[in-house]
Design an enzyme around this catalytic site. Structure first.
Site, mmCIF file in Angstrom:
data_model
loop_
_atom_site.group_PDB
_atom_site.id
_atom_site.type_symbol
_atom_site.label_atom_id
_atom_site.label_comp_id
_atom_site.label_asym_id
_atom_site.label_seq_id
_atom_site.Cartn_x
_atom_site.Cartn_y
_atom_site.Cartn_z
ATOM 1 C CG HIS A 1 22.372 46.740 65.528
ATOM 2 N ND1 HIS A 1 22.860 46.082 66.635
ATOM 3 C CD2 HIS A 1 23.324 46.606 64.573
ATOM 4 C CE1 HIS A 1 24.046 45.585 66.362
ATOM 5 N NE2 HIS A 1 24.351 45.886 65.116
ATOM 6 C CD GLU B 1 26.348 47.483 62.493
ATOM 7 O OE1 GLU B 1 26.561 47.982 63.606
ATOM 8 O OE2 GLU B 1 26.323 46.258 62.282
ATOM 9 C CG HIS C 1 23.547 42.385 61.211
ATOM 10 N ND1 HIS C 1 22.533 43.124 61.770
ATOM 11 C CD2 HIS C 1 24.639 42.610 62.000
ATOM 12 C CE1 HIS C 1 22.976 43.758 62.836
ATOM 13 N NE2 HIS C 1 24.253 43.461 63.005
ATOM 14 N NE ARG D 1 24.922 37.945 72.064
ATOM 15 C CZ ARG D 1 25.229 38.299 73.310
ATOM 16 N NH1 ARG D 1 24.688 37.673 74.326
ATOM 17 N NH2 ARG D 1 26.076 39.286 73.522
#
Length: 328
Positions: free
Chosen positions: A105, A122, A180, A200
């Site tokens: 991200h 996150e 991740h 991605r």
């Protein structure tokens, strides 16, 4: 504004999803094409997936409608000044029956530069994990963009990635820039910035329901990745005899674990923020000065900033809540 707000779960079909969220919520809410349910948005201010109140006198109203009406009384004066009508967090339940894509991200700077959006930092709380469940968080060694590209081209990408086994109650902090993925067999609560930006990198050559390979975002990912990041992001969860367990505080949110063995009073009089309480244990009842509601497993309650405090009444000694707010 003293109402305890529960919202309709927004179930999202995903190619990697499972059947646990359908059992917990309502499978009829899944959004498309009969794919397994991978995510349930418990609290979302995203324009395309905005949460709608389920309970009380505000039932049927959207989160942004409530923010527009109550402003800082709902989300806190500092949060309203900074975010206006945009709720700053997105809270999900995730059921991974298969591995998610290897991804990254962007931070706020990159997200603003390319998508005029928020970045995405996150946190994952492992609600449940199968015996062989793992996840990927960070690199196994420091690398570089050139070396990363070479490993990818040679089909050796997994050698560069930090694979960690998971178990119930594990917590991982996934900062923007950390490569991740969530591995199969994990049921997770995810607390994140309000953003749906994902770059991605690798998707195990899976095809969507129309037979197409899913889109990859290499150019953006190469710029977003922190190639020096070898930290797994695992956070110590001191889940012991203490009733309130501080987990993590960052610029975007603070999260505590509340282990509720008996009736617990939570005082929010000095906090200039909303509080989200997410049930990750047995059922309980929440009571504010003028409102009350039941909270079941993997349900979330939004406590308005104006609320001075709440009482949690557990139905057993296995009652646990994640407590999320923003410190200003």
């Amino acid at each position: 504004m003293d109402h305890l707000l529960k919202f309709k779960p927004i179930l999202k079909s995903k190619i990697w999803g499972g059947d646990r969220l359908s059992a917990i919520y309502s499978s009829s809410e899944a959004d498309s094409k009969h794919l397994p349910v991978g995510e349930s948005y418990l609290l979302s201010g995203l324009t395309c997936d905005e949460s709608i109140v389920l309970n009380g006198e505000f039932a049927g109203q959207s989160l942004s409608q409530l923010i527009e009406r109550f402003k800082g009384e709902l989300i806190g004066e500092s949060s309203y000044e900074k975010h206006q009508l945009e709720f700053p967090l997105l809270i999900k339940a995730i059921d991974a029956a298969q591995d998610l894509s290897v991804q990254v991200h962007p931070n706020d700077e990159l997200a603003q530069q390319y998508q005029h959006a928020n970045g995405k930092t996150e946190l994952w709380y492992i609600v449940d994990a199968e015996n062989d469940a793992t996840l990927i968080s960070g690199f196994s060694q420091k690398t570089s963009e050139q070396e990363f590209k070479q490993y990818y081209q040679d089909g050796r990408l997994m050698e560069l990635l930090n694979v960690k086994p998971t178990q119930k109650d594990d917590i991982f902090f996934i900062q923007a820039g950390k490569v991740h993925t969530i591995g199969k067999g994990n049921l997770i609560i995810e607390v994140q910035q309000s953003s749906d930006l994902t770059y991605r990198i690798f998707d195990f050559d899976r095809r969507d329901d129309e037979g197409n390979l899913r889109e990859l975002h290499h150019d953006l990912a190469y710029e977003a990745m922190d190639y020096d990041d070898t930290d797994s992001g695992r956070v110590l969860n001191r889940n012991n005899e203490l009733s309130k367990d501080p987990i993590i505080a960052c610029d975007y949110f603070t999260m505590n674990m509340l282990n509720v063995y008996q009736t617990m009073e939570c005082n929010y009089a000095e906090l200039d923020s909303f509080v989200v309480l997410i049930n990750v244990g047995d059922d309980a009842r929440l009571q504010s000065k003028s409102d009350s509601c039941s909270v079941n497993f993997l349900e979330a309650i939004l406590v308005p900033a104006k609320c001075q405090g709440i009482t949690i009444e557990p139905e057993s000694d296995n009652c646990k809540f994640l407590e999320v707010f923003i410190e200003n």
